[in-house]
Motif scaffolding. Structure first.
Motif, PDB file in Angstrom:
ATOM      1  N   GLN A  28      -6.127   6.768   0.942  1.00 59.47           N
ATOM      2  CA  GLN A  28      -6.842   5.506   0.808  1.00 59.47           C
ATOM      3  C   GLN A  28      -6.977   5.046  -0.638  1.00 59.47           C
ATOM      4  OE1 GLN A  28     -10.565   6.183   2.853  1.00 59.47           O
ATOM      5  NE2 GLN A  28      -9.528   6.699   4.759  1.00 59.47           N
ATOM      6  N   LEU A  29      -6.544   5.854  -1.584  1.00 56.83           N
ATOM      7  CA  LEU A  29      -6.662   5.491  -2.996  1.00 56.83           C
ATOM      8  C   LEU A  29      -5.607   4.461  -3.354  1.00 56.83           C
ATOM      9  CD1 LEU A  29      -7.295   8.991  -4.636  1.00 56.83           C
ATOM     10  CD2 LEU A  29      -8.981   7.241  -4.059  1.00 56.83           C
ATOM     11  N   ARG A  30      -6.020   3.232  -3.507  1.00 60.06           N
ATOM     12  CA  ARG A  30      -5.080   2.161  -3.860  1.00 60.06           C
ATOM     13  C   ARG A  30      -5.396   1.566  -5.234  1.00 60.06           C
ATOM     14  NH1 ARG A  30      -1.972   1.483   0.908  1.00 60.06           N
ATOM     15  NH2 ARG A  30      -2.319   3.508   1.892  1.00 60.06           N
ATOM     16  N   GLN A  31      -6.399   2.123  -5.896  1.00 62.69           N
ATOM     17  CA  GLN A  31      -6.742   1.709  -7.255  1.00 62.69           C
ATOM     18  C   GLN A  31      -7.004   2.949  -8.099  1.00 62.69           C
ATOM     19  OE1 GLN A  31     -10.099  -0.949  -6.959  1.00 62.69           O
ATOM     20  NE2 GLN A  31      -8.835  -2.697  -6.381  1.00 62.69           N
ATOM     21  N   GLN A  32      -6.937   2.778  -9.404  1.00 66.10           N
ATOM     22  CA  GLN A  32      -7.203   3.890 -10.301  1.00 66.10           C
ATOM     23  C   GLN A  32      -8.693   4.188 -10.348  1.00 66.10           C
ATOM     24  OE1 GLN A  32      -5.260   3.422 -14.138  1.00 66.10           O
ATOM     25  NE2 GLN A  32      -3.787   1.997 -13.249  1.00 66.10           N
ATOM     26  N   GLY A  33      -9.021   5.419 -10.678  1.00 69.20           N
ATOM     27  CA  GLY A  33     -10.418   5.813 -10.795  1.00 69.20           C
ATOM     28  C   GLY A  33     -10.533   7.168 -11.457  1.00 69.20           C
ATOM     29  N   ASN A  76      -8.193  11.475 -14.092  1.00 67.64           N
ATOM     30  CA  ASN A  76      -7.993  10.050 -13.850  1.00 67.64           C
ATOM     31  C   ASN A  76      -6.974   9.915 -12.717  1.00 67.64           C
ATOM     32  OD1 ASN A  76      -9.627   9.290 -16.148  1.00 67.64           O
ATOM     33  ND2 ASN A  76      -7.904   9.935 -17.421  1.00 67.64           N
ATOM     34  N   TYR A  77      -7.456   9.568 -11.526  1.00 68.66           N
ATOM     35  CA  TYR A  77      -6.526   9.509 -10.402  1.00 68.66           C
ATOM     36  C   TYR A  77      -5.835   8.149 -10.341  1.00 68.66           C
ATOM     37  CZ  TYR A  77     -10.524   7.366  -7.882  1.00 68.66           C
ATOM     38  OH  TYR A  77     -11.588   6.577  -7.499  1.00 68.66           O
ATOM     39  N   ARG A  78      -4.607   8.181  -9.848  1.00 67.53           N
ATOM     40  CA  ARG A  78      -3.782   6.987  -9.708  1.00 67.53           C
ATOM     41  C   ARG A  78      -3.810   6.495  -8.268  1.00 67.53           C
ATOM     42  NH1 ARG A  78      -2.017   4.952 -14.486  1.00 67.53           N
ATOM     43  NH2 ARG A  78      -0.306   4.025 -13.312  1.00 67.53           N
ATOM     44  N   SER A  79      -3.251   5.327  -8.042  1.00 63.16           N
ATOM     45  CA  SER A  79      -3.056   4.840  -6.678  1.00 63.16           C
ATOM     46  C   SER A  79      -2.053   5.745  -5.976  1.00 63.16           C
ATOM     47  CB  SER A  79      -2.532   3.404  -6.701  1.00 63.16           C
ATOM     48  OG  SER A  79      -1.994   3.044  -5.440  1.00 63.16           O
ATOM     49  N   VAL A  80      -2.234   5.932  -4.666  1.00 70.34           N
ATOM     50  CA  VAL A  80      -1.293   6.742  -3.900  1.00 70.34           C
ATOM     51  C   VAL A  80       0.082   6.072  -3.846  1.00 70.34           C
ATOM     52  CG1 VAL A  80      -1.829   5.726  -1.661  1.00 70.34           C
ATOM     53  CG2 VAL A  80      -1.099   8.122  -1.782  1.00 70.34           C
ATOM     54  N   GLN A 137       6.384   4.597 -10.898  1.00 71.00           N
ATOM     55  CA  GLN A 137       6.782   3.391 -10.176  1.00 71.00           C
ATOM     56  C   GLN A 137       5.909   3.208  -8.943  1.00 71.00           C
ATOM     57  OE1 GLN A 137      10.933   2.797  -9.518  1.00 71.00           O
ATOM     58  NE2 GLN A 137      10.662   1.297  -7.889  1.00 71.00           N
ATOM     59  N   HIS A 138       5.484   1.970  -8.718  1.00 73.15           N
ATOM     60  CA  HIS A 138       4.715   1.620  -7.526  1.00 73.15           C
ATOM     61  C   HIS A 138       5.695   1.458  -6.354  1.00 73.15           C
ATOM     62  CE1 HIS A 138       1.244  -0.381  -5.444  1.00 73.15           C
ATOM     63  NE2 HIS A 138       2.244  -0.853  -4.720  1.00 73.15           N
ATOM     64  N   ILE A 139       5.427   2.165  -5.250  1.00 72.71           N
ATOM     65  CA  ILE A 139       6.270   2.073  -4.057  1.00 72.71           C
ATOM     66  C   ILE A 139       5.395   1.688  -2.867  1.00 72.71           C
ATOM     67  CG2 ILE A 139       7.828   3.298  -2.496  1.00 72.71           C
ATOM     68  CD1 ILE A 139       8.614   5.107  -4.761  1.00 72.71           C
ATOM     69  N   ARG A 140       5.845   0.687  -2.122  1.00 73.70           N
ATOM     70  CA  ARG A 140       5.108   0.279  -0.924  1.00 73.70           C
ATOM     71  C   ARG A 140       5.355   1.266   0.213  1.00 73.70           C
ATOM     72  NH1 ARG A 140       7.421  -4.554  -3.023  1.00 73.70           N
ATOM     73  NH2 ARG A 140       5.919  -6.222  -3.471  1.00 73.70           N
ATOM     74  N   PHE A 141       4.308   1.516   0.995  1.00 75.94           N
ATOM     75  CA  PHE A 141       4.449   2.360   2.167  1.00 75.94           C
ATOM     76  C   PHE A 141       5.095   1.592   3.314  1.00 75.94           C
ATOM     77  CE2 PHE A 141       1.052   4.801   0.059  1.00 75.94           C
ATOM     78  CZ  PHE A 141       1.641   6.062   0.115  1.00 75.94           C
ATOM     79  N   PHE A 142       5.530   2.344   4.324  1.00 74.33           N
ATOM     80  CA  PHE A 142       6.222   1.778   5.470  1.00 74.33           C
ATOM     81  C   PHE A 142       5.440   0.614   6.077  1.00 74.33           C
ATOM     82  CE2 PHE A 142       7.528   1.466   9.877  1.00 74.33           C
ATOM     83  CZ  PHE A 142       8.902   1.652   9.827  1.00 74.33           C
ATOM     84  N   GLU A 143       4.155   0.829   6.346  1.00 78.40           N
ATOM     85  CA  GLU A 143       3.368  -0.227   6.993  1.00 78.40           C
ATOM     86  C   GLU A 143       3.129  -1.412   6.064  1.00 78.40           C
ATOM     87  OE1 GLU A 143       0.246   2.597   5.293  1.00 78.40           O
ATOM     88  OE2 GLU A 143       2.206   2.716   6.270  1.00 78.40           O
ATOM     89  N   GLN A 144       3.156  -1.185   4.751  1.00 82.61           N
ATOM     90  CA  GLN A 144       2.987  -2.295   3.811  1.00 82.61           C
ATOM     91  C   GLN A 144       4.212  -3.201   3.827  1.00 82.61           C
ATOM     92  OE1 GLN A 144       2.083   0.254   0.385  1.00 82.61           O
ATOM     93  NE2 GLN A 144       0.034  -0.647   0.280  1.00 82.61           N
ATOM     94  N   VAL A 145       5.396  -2.607   3.876  1.00 81.82           N
ATOM     95  CA  VAL A 145       6.616  -3.415   3.996  1.00 81.82           C
ATOM     96  C   VAL A 145       6.623  -4.142   5.332  1.00 81.82           C
ATOM     97  CG1 VAL A 145       9.136  -3.340   4.110  1.00 81.82           C
ATOM     98  CG2 VAL A 145       7.914  -1.897   2.464  1.00 81.82           C
TER      99      VAL A 145
END
Length: 427
Positions: free
Chosen positions: A125-130, A153-157, A249-257
């Motif tokens: 569920q991590l889609r933003q940095q924190g 410092n966690y990144r977006s998944v 690199q930011h990669i979209r997940f299957f359901e996002q595409v």
């Protein structure tokens, strides 16, 4: 009187406690020198996709160094056969984790690599940095010795680690993690296969059970589905590098595409490769500097390979074409031939037809569905040939494991290392 009695009772209790001072520690923290550290190459940047991609491995080789782990703890044994216990407190990203080992020899320095019990549903569920804090507590023979804290410092998944430079400027390549975004297990794939069968381009989905021609026909049916879905090219601005040594690199997940109908070159590769994997085919992602394209074997023994330039799906917009056709026919149900779509649409799409096909469409002997299929087939042939020259020129680079600029990512082989990065809905 009540207040006086309370005061006297408290004083008496304090006197009793003071008669029993705190028990001195058996083990000196300065001698044990407990240390807890995150892998220095990552410079406190935590990548959920990296953890989730290799979550099924008991010995997680992250490709960083010979420690094969993200975390390390070190202690000096204060006594022979002493029992070390490390407790990692729970946080927003992990459960309480307990690690225990025996330290056989006194005065010897020991280093271990505990595996954290992550909350994988939270990581997905991590889609933003924190930022998160992990607290490590060291016990020797059940006595608390020291406490250390690591702030990450966690990144977006969606952030996929591509490469990292170590202290000696050696490059560690992580593009094999692309395979984690290929998700043949996603629940959407079942309904997609149903839709592909309804298209009528193939009567059966058999994987490699028939000949190579049928394999290509199945891939073309997947291609046609992507066009009907309206998967268009949409680049994402460069993912900001978290450190000078990391490339991401930011990669979209299957359901996002699937839901947004947008994809860049690597997004489209993992989307189509997921469907190919679902029907038993063997896709390969070819990574060149600044570009990626798809390949697939036409036989189960990997003797023959076909290529596919996935970004060509954006050359047309079948949903818009269908809307235009429906609108034109609603105003003029008697429209014949090329009058069934607007002149602008006609010019845009007939350029992909052969002269014979153009004539049939103009005269009205080709149906609207026939037009789409003819355009899709033309684009499929273009997508098949688009990268042939580049591939043939770089075959040696793809087969050279030391060449970091060119990668041939065989998804089936990588499944031994990388699992699909699944969210709660895909479990």
């Amino acid at each position: 009187m009540f207040r006086l009695r309370t005061f006297l009772l408290s004083a008496a209790l304090l006197a009793v406690v003071s008669c029993h001072p705190a028990k001195p520690k058996t083990y000196d923290p300065s001698y044990v020198r407990f240390e807890a550290a995150y892998n220095p190459y990552l410079e406190n940047q935590f990548y959920p996709s990296l953890v989730m991609g290799v979550s099924a491995l008991s010995d997680k080789n992250f490709g960083l160094d010979d420690t094969n782990a993200l975390f390390s703890v070190s202690v000096t044994a204060p006594a022979g056969n002493s029992v070390l216990r490390i407790t990692i407190d729970s946080s927003n990203l992990n459960y309480v984790t307990i690690f225990q080992e025996v330290l056989p020899v006194k005065d010897v320095r020991y280093t271990f690599h505990p595996s954290i019990k992550w909350k994988y549903d939270k990581l997905y569920q991590l889609r933003q940095q924190g930022t998160t804090d992990l607290t490590f507590t060291c016990y020797i023979n059940d006595e608390e010795v020291d406490v250390k804290n690591i702030r990450l410092n966690y990144r977006s998944v969606n952030d996929c680690l591509l490469s990292v430079l170590d202290a000696d400027n050696n490059l560690h390549d992580f593009r094999w993690l692309f395979a984690g975004y290929v998700n043949e297990e996603h629940p959407y794939t079942d309904s997609i296969l149903t839709d592909i069968m309804k298209q009528g381009l193939v009567t059966k989905i058999t994987g490699y059970q028939k000949d190579a021609n049928h394999v290509v026909e199945q891939v073309e049916a997947i291609w046609y589905y992507a066009l009907e879905r309206g998967i268009s090219y949409a680049s994402i601005s460069c993912t900001p590098s978290p450190t000078k040594r990391a490339n991401v690199q930011h990669i979209r997940f299957f359901e996002q595409v699937y839901n947004t109908r947008q994809a860049n070159c690597i997004d489209a590769c993992v989307f189509l490769a997921s469907i190919m994997r679902k029907i038993g085919l063997k896709p390969v992602i070819f990574v060149e500097p600044c570009h990626a394209y798809l390949g697939y074997y036409t036989d189960r023994n990997r003797r023959k390979l076909k290529l596919l330039e996935t970004t060509i799906t954006s050359w047309v917009d079948f949903p818009a074409l269908t809307r235009n056709y429906n609108e034109t026919m609603s105003h003029n149900p008697d429209a014949k031939g090329s009058e069934r779509i607007s002149p602008a649409m006609n010019t845009k799409y007939t350029k992909y037809l052969t002269e014979a096909e153009k004539k049939r469409w103009t005269e009205g002997s080709m149906s609207f569905e026939g037009l789409k299929r003819a355009v899709a087939h033309s684009l499929f042939l273009k997508a098949t040939d688009a990268n042939l020259e580049s591939y043939n020129a770089n075959k040696k680079n793809f087969s050279d494991a030391s060449n970091r600029s060119y990668q041939q990512l065989d998804i089936e082989l990588l499944r031994k290392l990388v699992q699909p990065i699944n969210g709660p809905s895909a479990n």
